[in-house]
Structures are given as C-alpha cells and as structure tokens.
Design a protein around this motif. Sequence first.
Motif, PDB file in Angstrom:
ATOM      1  N   ASP A   1      -3.804 -43.376   2.184  1.00  0.00           N
ATOM      2  CA  ASP A   1      -2.544 -42.644   2.318  1.00  0.00           C
ATOM      3  C   ASP A   1      -2.816 -41.153   2.440  1.00  0.00           C
ATOM      4  OD1 ASP A   1      -0.017 -41.674   2.269  1.00  0.00           O
ATOM      5  OD2 ASP A   1       0.503 -42.431   0.285  1.00  0.00           O
TER       6      ASP A   1
ATOM      7  N   SER B   1      -0.375 -39.317   3.871  1.00  0.00           N
ATOM      8  CA  SER B   1       0.975 -38.854   4.208  1.00  0.00           C
ATOM      9  C   SER B   1       1.531 -37.909   3.160  1.00  0.00           C
ATOM     10  CB  SER B   1       1.927 -40.050   4.363  1.00  0.00           C
ATOM     11  OG  SER B   1       2.203 -40.632   3.101  1.00  0.00           O
TER      12      SER B   1
ATOM     13  N   ALA C   1       2.071 -50.375   3.246  1.00  0.00           N
ATOM     14  CA  ALA C   1       1.580 -50.704   4.592  1.00  0.00           C
ATOM     15  C   ALA C   1       0.450 -51.723   4.508  1.00  0.00           C
ATOM     16  CB  ALA C   1       1.113 -49.451   5.307  1.00  0.00           C
TER      17      ALA C   1
ATOM     18  N   THR D   1      -1.555 -40.405  12.129  1.00  0.00           N
ATOM     19  CA  THR D   1      -2.214 -41.614  11.663  1.00  0.00           C
ATOM     20  C   THR D   1      -3.360 -41.954  12.611  1.00  0.00           C
ATOM     21  OG1 THR D   1      -0.193 -42.446  10.665  1.00  0.00           O
ATOM     22  CG2 THR D   1      -1.871 -44.078  11.231  1.00  0.00           C
TER      23      THR D   1
ATOM     24  N   LEU E   1       1.207 -51.024  13.675  1.00  0.00           N
ATOM     25  CA  LEU E   1       1.753 -49.980  12.813  1.00  0.00           C
ATOM     26  C   LEU E   1       2.879 -49.217  13.514  1.00  0.00           C
ATOM     27  CD1 LEU E   1      -1.531 -48.522  11.301  1.00  0.00           C
ATOM     28  CD2 LEU E   1       0.224 -49.836  10.085  1.00  0.00           C
TER      29      LEU E   1
ATOM     30  N   VAL F   1       2.426 -46.534  15.161  1.00  0.00           N
ATOM     31  CA  VAL F   1       2.090 -45.114  15.118  1.00  0.00           C
ATOM     32  C   VAL F   1       0.570 -44.990  15.036  1.00  0.00           C
ATOM     33  CG1 VAL F   1       2.191 -44.940  12.594  1.00  0.00           C
ATOM     34  CG2 VAL F   1       2.688 -42.931  13.967  1.00  0.00           C
ATOM     35  N   GLY F   2       0.057 -43.901  15.545  1.00  0.00           N
ATOM     36  CA  GLY F   2      -1.373 -43.630  15.421  1.00  0.00           C
ATOM     37  C   GLY F   2      -2.168 -44.024  16.638  1.00  0.00           C
TER      38      GLY F   2
ATOM     39  N   LEU G   1      -3.275 -43.078   7.038  1.00  0.00           N
ATOM     40  CA  LEU G   1      -1.868 -42.837   7.373  1.00  0.00           C
ATOM     41  C   LEU G   1      -1.567 -41.345   7.252  1.00  0.00           C
ATOM     42  CD1 LEU G   1      -0.350 -45.815   5.380  1.00  0.00           C
ATOM     43  CD2 LEU G   1      -0.731 -45.688   7.844  1.00  0.00           C
TER      44      LEU G   1
ATOM     45  N   ASP H   1       3.169 -38.857   9.905  1.00  0.00           N
ATOM     46  CA  ASP H   1       3.993 -39.563  10.887  1.00  0.00           C
ATOM     47  C   ASP H   1       4.233 -41.024  10.499  1.00  0.00           C
ATOM     48  OD1 ASP H   1       1.372 -40.391  11.259  1.00  0.00           O
ATOM     49  OD2 ASP H   1       1.400 -40.230  13.431  1.00  0.00           O
ATOM     50  N   ALA H   2       3.616 -41.501   9.417  1.00  0.00           N
ATOM     51  CA  ALA H   2       3.699 -42.908   9.037  1.00  0.00           C
ATOM     52  C   ALA H   2       4.943 -43.297   8.240  1.00  0.00           C
ATOM     53  CB  ALA H   2       2.443 -43.310   8.261  1.00  0.00           C
TER      54      ALA H   2
ATOM     55  N   THR I   1       7.970 -45.349   9.571  1.00  0.00           N
ATOM     56  CA  THR I   1       7.565 -45.928  10.852  1.00  0.00           C
ATOM     57  C   THR I   1       6.737 -47.193  10.644  1.00  0.00           C
ATOM     58  OG1 THR I   1       7.532 -43.739  11.845  1.00  0.00           O
ATOM     59  CG2 THR I   1       6.398 -45.471  13.038  1.00  0.00           C
ATOM     60  N   VAL I   2       5.729 -47.117   9.788  1.00  0.00           N
ATOM     61  CA  VAL I   2       4.837 -48.259   9.584  1.00  0.00           C
ATOM     62  C   VAL I   2       5.556 -49.346   8.800  1.00  0.00           C
ATOM     63  CG1 VAL I   2       2.743 -46.858   9.636  1.00  0.00           C
ATOM     64  CG2 VAL I   2       3.818 -47.333   7.454  1.00  0.00           C
TER      65      VAL I   2
END
Length: 163
Positions: free
Chosen positions: A59, A61, A70, A94, A114, A116-117, A135, A138-139, A142-143
């Motif tokens: 993590d 984030s 996640a 991510t 996910l 994202v990433g 992550l 932006d996670a 979203t994830v």
Amino acid sequence: MILLCALAVTVVLTAVGLFLLDRLRVEPVPEPVATEEPLVIADPAQIDPSIDASITVLDGSGERAVAAGAGQALSDAGWTVVTTASATEIGDRTVVWFDDPALEPIARGLAQQLGVGEARQSDGRVSGSPITIVLGTDAPGTVPSTEPRDDSDISHAPTPSAP
C-alpha cells in the motif's frame, strides 16, 4: 512558320499535361500492418502451474487497509496473493512490478483486473514475491476491494498506526 510554332506549343502543352496527370495519379493506400497485441493473462487459471506467480500487494496510497482489501479481492478471484503490507513510500501511480519476462503477461492481466496501473519489469525482486503490486494514490476507489479475512492464506501485515 505559324504551323511550326503551333506544333511546338502543342508538344509543350501535351508534355505539361502528361506531367500534371502523372502528378495527380492516385497512389494506392498501403494496407495497415497488423500489430501484434501483447499477451495478457487476466485469468489466474491460465497461468502455467510451474511458474511462481505469487503476489505481494503493498500500500503506497497512504490510505488505511487498501492493500489488504485489494489483496483479498485478488485472492478471492483466484490469484496467489501471499502477503499485503504498507509500502515505504507513497506514490502517485500504481505499478505491477515483475522480476522475470515470463511474468509480463500475468502482470498486465493484474493491472487490467485492478483497473489502474501499469506493468513494469524490475531489476530484481521488489519484495519476497516475483510479482509486487505497489498501489499508488490512484488506487483507492478504483481497485477491487474486499474485507480481509483471517481464514485466507494471505499474511496481512498490520497497518502502522499514526503516532
């Protein structure tokens, strides 16, 4: 003399006309070259069992329990998530790190799942697993995320509490 001049003008105009017609000729448009789509393995059941595709979710984030949620969601979907923990730094994006080129399609599939990433090859192991998802900010939201369970095979490192 007039006839000779008229003949010369006719030859010149004919040559100019042929030149212009040649310039206006429509060239056929070349057929587009089909580019090969990169291989993506988005279904963990498609992974060769002889490949170690275990995953660590970190993590980065800055939000509490994003990696645990996640990681649990990925595990519930069939991915081999072995541990979740906090990253050492907070990042904007991510990244799904993989340490062997054979893992690239799997890393792309994880990034796709996910939502994202991006998948990137690392110079060596980022964590104890050959695939490490870090992550970013932006996670969250979203994830996919699921409440972590104690009965799963995932080792959820405790999230450090603020002093």
